[in-house]
Design an enzyme around this catalytic site. Structure first.
Site, PDB file in Angstrom:
ATOM      1  N   GLY A   1       0.808  -1.214   0.000  1.00 51.04           N
ATOM      2  CA  GLY A   1       0.000   0.000   0.000  1.00 51.04           C
ATOM      3  C   GLY A   1       0.845   1.269   0.000  1.00 51.04           C
TER       4      GLY A   1
ATOM      5  CG  ASP B   1      -0.541  -6.272   0.300  1.00 47.13           C
ATOM      6  OD1 ASP B   1      -0.309  -5.132   0.761  1.00 47.13           O
ATOM      7  OD2 ASP B   1      -1.631  -6.572  -0.225  1.00 47.13           O
ATOM      8  CB  ILE B   2      -4.370  -9.632   0.814  1.00 49.67           C
ATOM      9  CG1 ILE B   2      -5.360 -10.762   0.595  1.00 49.67           C
ATOM     10  CG2 ILE B   2      -4.790  -8.380   0.046  1.00 49.67           C
ATOM     11  CD1 ILE B   2      -6.733 -10.506   1.200  1.00 49.67           C
TER      12      ILE B   2
ATOM     13  CB  ILE C   1      -3.941  -9.416   8.242  1.00 49.22           C
ATOM     14  CG1 ILE C   1      -3.539  -9.238   9.713  1.00 49.22           C
ATOM     15  CG2 ILE C   1      -5.206  -8.628   7.963  1.00 49.22           C
ATOM     16  CD1 ILE C   1      -2.263  -9.875  10.108  1.00 49.22           C
TER      17      ILE C   1
ATOM     18  CE1 TYR D   1      -8.886   3.922   8.318  1.00 47.25           C
ATOM     19  CE2 TYR D   1      -9.079   6.280   8.688  1.00 47.25           C
ATOM     20  CZ  TYR D   1      -8.303   5.177   8.461  1.00 47.25           C
ATOM     21  OH  TYR D   1      -6.939   5.302   8.384  1.00 47.25           O
TER      22      TYR D   1
ATOM     23  CE  LYS E   1      -6.818   2.882  11.136  1.00 47.97           C
ATOM     24  NZ  LYS E   1      -5.730   1.900  11.090  1.00 47.97           N
TER      25      LYS E   1
HETATM   26  N1  LIG Z   1      -2.391   6.864   3.959  1.00 45.67           N
HETATM   27  C1  LIG Z   1      -2.858   7.690   4.886  1.00 45.67           C
HETATM   28  O1  LIG Z   1      -2.974   8.903   4.641  1.00 45.67           O
HETATM   29  C2  LIG Z   1      -3.193   7.161   6.268  1.00 45.67           C
HETATM   30  C3  LIG Z   1      -3.582   8.094   7.263  1.00 45.67           C
HETATM   31  C4  LIG Z   1      -3.923   7.611   8.529  1.00 45.67           C
HETATM   32  C5  LIG Z   1      -3.810   6.259   8.820  1.00 45.67           C
HETATM   33  N2  LIG Z   1      -3.438   5.380   7.843  1.00 45.67           N
HETATM   34  C6  LIG Z   1      -3.377   3.949   8.192  1.00 45.67           C
HETATM   35  O2  LIG Z   1      -2.152   3.379   7.771  1.00 45.67           O
HETATM   36  C7  LIG Z   1      -2.361   2.029   7.336  1.00 45.67           C
HETATM   37  C8  LIG Z   1      -1.843   1.844   5.920  1.00 45.67           C
HETATM   38  O3  LIG Z   1      -2.474   2.798   5.086  1.00 45.67           O
HETATM   39  P1  LIG Z   1      -2.171   2.901   3.522  1.00 45.67           P
HETATM   40  O4  LIG Z   1      -2.497   4.290   3.135  1.00 45.67           O
HETATM   41  O5  LIG Z   1      -0.836   2.353   3.205  1.00 45.67           O
HETATM   42  O6  LIG Z   1      -3.332   1.952   2.959  1.00 45.67           O
HETATM   43  P2  LIG Z   1      -3.431   1.273   1.519  1.00 45.67           P
HETATM   44  O7  LIG Z   1      -4.868   1.014   1.259  1.00 45.67           O
HETATM   45  O8  LIG Z   1      -2.631   2.041   0.519  1.00 45.67           O
HETATM   46  O9  LIG Z   1      -2.668  -0.118   1.770  1.00 45.67           O
HETATM   47  C9  LIG Z   1      -3.227  -1.159   2.527  1.00 45.67           C
HETATM   48  C10 LIG Z   1      -2.608  -2.455   2.039  1.00 45.67           C
HETATM   49  O10 LIG Z   1      -3.185  -3.514   2.803  1.00 45.67           O
HETATM   50  C11 LIG Z   1      -3.426  -4.590   1.923  1.00 45.67           C
HETATM   51  N3  LIG Z   1      -4.475  -5.442   2.468  1.00 45.67           N
HETATM   52  C12 LIG Z   1      -5.817  -5.266   2.405  1.00 45.67           C
HETATM   53  N4  LIG Z   1      -6.452  -6.286   3.004  1.00 45.67           N
HETATM   54  C13 LIG Z   1      -5.493  -7.118   3.466  1.00 45.67           C
HETATM   55  C14 LIG Z   1      -5.519  -8.337   4.177  1.00 45.67           C
HETATM   56  N5  LIG Z   1      -6.677  -8.923   4.512  1.00 45.67           N
HETATM   57  N6  LIG Z   1      -4.349  -8.921   4.504  1.00 45.67           N
HETATM   58  C15 LIG Z   1      -3.169  -8.350   4.147  1.00 45.67           C
HETATM   59  N7  LIG Z   1      -3.074  -7.213   3.452  1.00 45.67           N
HETATM   60  C16 LIG Z   1      -4.228  -6.588   3.127  1.00 45.67           C
HETATM   61  C17 LIG Z   1      -3.821  -3.963   0.602  1.00 45.67           C
HETATM   62  O11 LIG Z   1      -3.620  -4.872  -0.500  1.00 45.67           O
HETATM   63  C18 LIG Z   1      -2.912  -2.750   0.564  1.00 45.67           C
HETATM   64  O12 LIG Z   1      -1.702  -3.034  -0.140  1.00 45.67           O
HETATM   65  C19 LIG Z   1      -3.863   1.771   7.513  1.00 45.67           C
HETATM   66  O13 LIG Z   1      -4.084   1.175   8.762  1.00 45.67           O
HETATM   67  C20 LIG Z   1      -4.455   3.141   7.506  1.00 45.67           C
HETATM   68  O14 LIG Z   1      -5.660   3.177   8.215  1.00 45.67           O
HETATM   69  C21 LIG Z   1      -3.128   5.814   6.578  1.00 45.67           C
END
Ligand SMILES: NC(=O)c1ccc[n+]([C@@H]2O[C@H](COP(=O)([O-])OP(=O)(O)OC[C@H]3O[C@@H](n4cnc5c(N)ncnc54)[C@H](O)[C@@H]3O)[C@@H](O)[C@H]2O)c1
Length: 314
Positions: A11, A34-35, A53, A142, A146
């Site tokens: 991600g 990753d999934i 996961i 969401y 959290k």
């Molecule tokens: N990007 C932001 O601005 C932001 C801000 C606040 C919090 N977060 C938190 O940070 C974390 C990562 O965010 P991100 O922006 O990289 O998200 P993203 O959606 O870009 O990446 C999430 C990744 O998790 C993988 N995934 C989904 N389901 C899965 C599963 N069952 N098993 C394993 N992998 C799985 C997806 O394939 C993806 O690659 C999250 O918890 C998100 O809530 C992100």
């Protein structure tokens, strides 16, 4: 040397976190998972496992196989996507966390990083310089997941001595991989339109302030938090992290300094309501005092790097 597992590595954050961790600890020490299959070229220079996961048996298998000590759990449904699929968002965001917390409770792993978000705050939270401890009544699926996750992290830390550490990330800005369905995604999308020479249709109104951060600051903060001595970690729910606060109009004006012909149109959609429920700026003095958090990237520097590096080819 310890072995680290990153879950959700393909991600927006995971891609850069794996690079940062491999730089610091060596590429073979950091197992990306990753999934999704390993399609990210940037993760291909080190070990990779396909892992859902929610599959607890496979998680244990991967952890045992690589003798993992630390897990960074990034897999989740983000704010905009979660609103479209509340039941599954709750399942993924909560069960995924429990699977990892329980591994630490059983002593199989030693340390966890789990990200929270500014989405834990809600419409009744003070909007400016939002304190670490304040009213928290999130109005999104969401945000509810959290906030519940934060309470469980603190519970596991206090009841079972689990070393779990967390940051409430603001919206993150990066160019290596696209954002995954959040309300702050506009602050990344806008650079792609600017680079293509197209008008940008912004899904938030021009005067919506939100806290944001350039990815390098977020990655440094994450690794620094995890590497800090255990005694310095006083907050076991999740640390506020501020970064830079700006409105769509402010980032547009900053981009126009280098792209004077760039145009924007505002067409707020359902994400406006989510953004309106979140803080405009964050008080992160606890993170500064406890483990020395310090950001390096302001709006000007962030825009300059994004305009130089966003790729619109292919
Ligand atoms: N990007 C932001 O601005 C932001 C801000 C606040 C919090 N977060 C938190 O940070 C974390 C990562 O965010 P991100 O922006 O990289 O998200 P993203 O959606 O870009 O990446 C999430 C990744 O998790 C993988 N995934 C989904 N389901 C899965 C599963 N069952 N098993 C394993 N992998 C799985 C997806 O394939 C993806 O690659 C999250 O918890 C998100 O809530 C992100």
């Amino acid at each position: 040397m310890k072995k680290i597992l990153v879950v959700g590595a393909s991600g927006q954050i995971g891609t850069e976190l794996v690079i940062g961790l491999r730089k610091r600890f060596g590429k073979d020490q950091v197992i990306a998972s990753d999934i999704a299959p390993a399609t990210q070229d940037k993760l291909a220079n080190g070990p990779y496992e396909e892992l859902d996961i929610l599959d607890n048996d496979k998680l244990s298998e991967v952890v045992n196989k690589h003798k993992i000590e630390e897990v960074y759990l990034l897999a989740a449904l983000l704010s905009a996507t979660a609103e479209k699929n509340p039941g599954f968002a709750w399942k993924l965001n909560m069960d995924g966390l429990f699977n990892v917390l329980n591994l630490a409770k059983e002593g199989v792993i030693k340390k966890i990083f789990w990200p929270s978000s500014i989405a834990v705050f809600g419409p009744t939270t003070p909007k400016e310089n939002t304190p670490q401890l304040t009213i928290m009544e999130p109005s999104t699926v969401y945000g509810i997941s959290k906030l519940a996750g934060e309470r469980w992290c603190e519970y596991y830390a206090k009841q079972y001595n689990v070393d779990v550490r967390s940051i409430r990330y603001p919206g993150l800005i990066s160019y290596t991989s696209l954002p995954g369905g959040g309300t702050t995604d506009y602050a990344v999308d806008i650079f792609y339109s600017a680079k293509r020479g197209e008008k940008y249709n912004c899904f938030l109104s021009k005067d919506t302030p939100l806290p944001m951060m350039y990815m390098e600051d977020a990655i440094n903060a994450t690794i620094n938090l995890m590497e800090s001595p255990i005694d310095s970690i006083k907050i076991r729910s999740s640390y506020n992290l501020g970064g830079i606060s700006f409105t769509p109009e402010q980032i547009y004006n900053e981009i126009r300094k280098t792209n004077p012909d760039f145009e924007i149109e505002y067409q707020p959609d359902f994400r406006q309501k989510i953004a309106d429920s979140w803080p405009g700026s964050i008080d992160d003095s606890d993170a500064k005092n406890d483990w020395g958090w310090k950001g390096e990237f302001d709006l000007g520097k962030t825009c300059q790097i994004m305009l130089e590096n966003v790729s619109v080819e292919g």
